[in-house]
Design a protein around this motif. Sequence first.
Motif, mmCIF file in Angstrom:
data_model
loop_
_atom_site.group_PDB
_atom_site.id
_atom_site.type_symbol
_atom_site.label_atom_id
_atom_site.label_comp_id
_atom_site.label_asym_id
_atom_site.label_seq_id
_atom_site.Cartn_x
_atom_site.Cartn_y
_atom_site.Cartn_z
ATOM 1 N N UNK A 101 0.828 -1.211 0.000
ATOM 2 C CA UNK A 101 0.000 0.000 0.000
ATOM 3 C C UNK A 101 0.861 1.259 0.000
ATOM 4 N N UNK A 102 1.946 1.243 0.776
ATOM 5 C CA UNK A 102 2.843 2.394 0.814
ATOM 6 C C UNK A 102 3.537 2.569 -0.536
ATOM 7 N N UNK A 103 3.975 1.465 -1.143
ATOM 8 C CA UNK A 103 4.591 1.544 -2.468
ATOM 9 C C UNK A 103 3.618 2.136 -3.479
ATOM 10 N N UNK A 104 2.384 1.672 -3.441
ATOM 11 C CA UNK A 104 1.378 2.187 -4.358
ATOM 12 C C UNK A 104 1.171 3.678 -4.195
ATOM 13 N N UNK A 105 1.103 4.137 -2.937
ATOM 14 C CA UNK A 105 0.922 5.581 -2.680
ATOM 15 C C UNK A 105 2.136 6.378 -3.143
ATOM 16 N N UNK A 106 3.325 5.913 -2.771
ATOM 17 C CA UNK A 106 4.532 6.680 -3.099
ATOM 18 C C UNK A 106 4.810 6.718 -4.599
ATOM 19 N N UNK A 107 4.484 5.641 -5.291
ATOM 20 C CA UNK A 107 4.719 5.601 -6.733
ATOM 21 C C UNK A 107 3.502 6.074 -7.528
ATOM 22 N N UNK A 108 2.379 6.265 -6.858
ATOM 23 C CA UNK A 108 1.168 6.739 -7.525
ATOM 24 C C UNK A 108 0.566 5.731 -8.478
ATOM 25 N N UNK A 109 0.574 4.443 -8.087
ATOM 26 C CA UNK A 109 0.062 3.395 -8.965
ATOM 27 C C UNK A 109 -0.979 2.545 -8.248
ATOM 28 N N UNK A 110 -1.776 1.877 -9.050
ATOM 29 C CA UNK A 110 -2.779 0.956 -8.514
ATOM 30 C C UNK A 110 -2.239 -0.471 -8.455
ATOM 31 N N UNK A 111 -1.386 -0.829 -9.429
ATOM 32 C CA UNK A 111 -0.900 -2.201 -9.526
ATOM 33 C C UNK A 111 0.616 -2.265 -9.372
ATOM 34 N N UNK A 112 1.072 -3.353 -8.758
ATOM 35 C CA UNK A 112 2.498 -3.617 -8.596
ATOM 36 C C UNK A 112 2.811 -4.970 -9.205
ATOM 37 N N UNK A 113 3.896 -5.026 -9.952
ATOM 38 C CA UNK A 113 4.396 -6.297 -10.469
ATOM 39 C C UNK A 113 5.684 -6.576 -9.725
ATOM 40 N N UNK A 114 5.748 -7.733 -9.096
ATOM 41 C CA UNK A 114 6.976 -8.121 -8.407
ATOM 42 C C UNK A 114 7.301 -9.551 -8.773
ATOM 43 N N UNK A 115 8.553 -9.894 -8.599
ATOM 44 C CA UNK A 115 8.931 -11.245 -8.980
ATOM 45 C C UNK A 115 10.320 -11.611 -8.514
ATOM 46 N N UNK A 116 10.710 -12.808 -8.925
ATOM 47 C CA UNK A 116 12.039 -13.308 -8.600
ATOM 48 C C UNK A 116 12.573 -14.097 -9.782
ATOM 49 N N UNK A 122 22.120 -23.184 -17.526
ATOM 50 C CA UNK A 122 21.388 -22.583 -18.647
ATOM 51 C C UNK A 122 19.887 -22.522 -18.407
ATOM 52 N N UNK A 123 19.427 -23.023 -17.262
ATOM 53 C CA UNK A 123 18.007 -23.006 -16.947
ATOM 54 C C UNK A 123 17.671 -21.778 -16.111
ATOM 55 N N UNK A 124 16.503 -21.214 -16.367
ATOM 56 C CA UNK A 124 16.067 -20.042 -15.628
ATOM 57 C C UNK A 124 14.592 -20.217 -15.234
ATOM 58 N N UNK A 125 14.269 -19.756 -14.036
ATOM 59 C CA UNK A 125 12.888 -19.751 -13.556
ATOM 60 C C UNK A 125 12.544 -18.324 -13.147
ATOM 61 N N UNK A 126 11.392 -17.869 -13.639
ATOM 62 C CA UNK A 126 10.896 -16.538 -13.296
ATOM 63 C C UNK A 126 9.546 -16.711 -12.605
ATOM 64 N N UNK A 127 9.436 -16.220 -11.394
ATOM 65 C CA UNK A 127 8.163 -16.166 -10.679
ATOM 66 C C UNK A 127 7.726 -14.708 -10.680
ATOM 67 N N UNK A 128 6.463 -14.474 -11.020
ATOM 68 C CA UNK A 128 5.988 -13.103 -11.133
ATOM 69 C C UNK A 128 4.554 -13.037 -10.616
ATOM 70 N N UNK A 129 4.211 -11.909 -10.013
ATOM 71 C CA UNK A 129 2.848 -11.734 -9.510
ATOM 72 C C UNK A 129 2.405 -10.290 -9.678
ATOM 73 N N UNK A 130 1.093 -10.138 -9.817
ATOM 74 C CA UNK A 130 0.470 -8.828 -9.952
ATOM 75 C C UNK A 130 -0.363 -8.585 -8.704
ATOM 76 N N UNK A 131 -0.122 -7.448 -8.048
ATOM 77 C CA UNK A 131 -0.777 -7.134 -6.786
ATOM 78 C C UNK A 131 -1.561 -5.835 -6.928
ATOM 79 N N UNK A 132 -2.760 -5.810 -6.383
ATOM 80 C CA UNK A 132 -3.551 -4.590 -6.294
ATOM 81 C C UNK A 132 -3.075 -3.851 -5.045
ATOM 82 N N UNK A 133 -2.450 -2.712 -5.219
ATOM 83 C CA UNK A 133 -1.852 -1.978 -4.093
ATOM 84 C C UNK A 133 -2.908 -1.440 -3.135
ATOM 85 N N UNK A 134 -4.124 -1.231 -3.613
ATOM 86 C CA UNK A 134 -5.181 -0.715 -2.744
ATOM 87 C C UNK A 134 -5.726 -1.791 -1.812
ATOM 88 N N UNK A 135 -5.984 -2.981 -2.365
ATOM 89 C CA UNK A 135 -6.614 -4.046 -1.582
ATOM 90 C C UNK A 135 -5.619 -5.072 -1.061
#
Length: 178
Positions: A101-116, A122-135
């Motif tokens: 919620x603080x990230x959303x306010x400071x960056x002025x966005x509704x959605x956050x994409x975070x991942x690892x 030679x193998x790669x794994x990407x985990x990614x998620x979309x978060x609603x910063x308000x809820x």
Amino acid sequence: SCIQELRKALEDDARQPRFIETRHRRGYRFVGLVTPSAAGASDKPSVAILPFQNLGPERDDEYFADGLVEDLTAALSRIPSIIVVDRGSSFTFKGKSVRAQQLGRELGVRYLVEGSVQRTGEQVRINIQLIDADTLGHLWAEKYDGSMADIFVLQDRVTKSVVDALALKLTAGEQQAL
């Protein structure tokens, strides 16, 4: 003289002010009407792609995680129906533990994409998620596995999935830009 310049730029009359009122022996007061549309509100979804965590054993792979975020930010920025926060603003939070919620306010966005990112050989794994910063709700999450030889194809799949998760209807031109 600054007030006179402001009044001139705003085409405001001191005798019948619409924006700046003179308060005798006190100073000045803003009297303009502020509405959400005047404040720059937009009906476009706004998103920040946060720095991805490097979960691999090699510290040198940090560049790979940062590059993935940069590519994702650039790809989403080409779509006019999305407001994307610049990479520099998002990266000010790299390595910091800040609530969504603080990230959303400071960056002025509704959605956050975070991942690892994890890389082993030679193998790669990407985990990614979309978060609603308000809820604080997780709207979508996915795992992608692939090889470094196909990393650009993998990045394109991740980008398309994020756009789909935002539930956008893309025009043909926007799909081509993506």
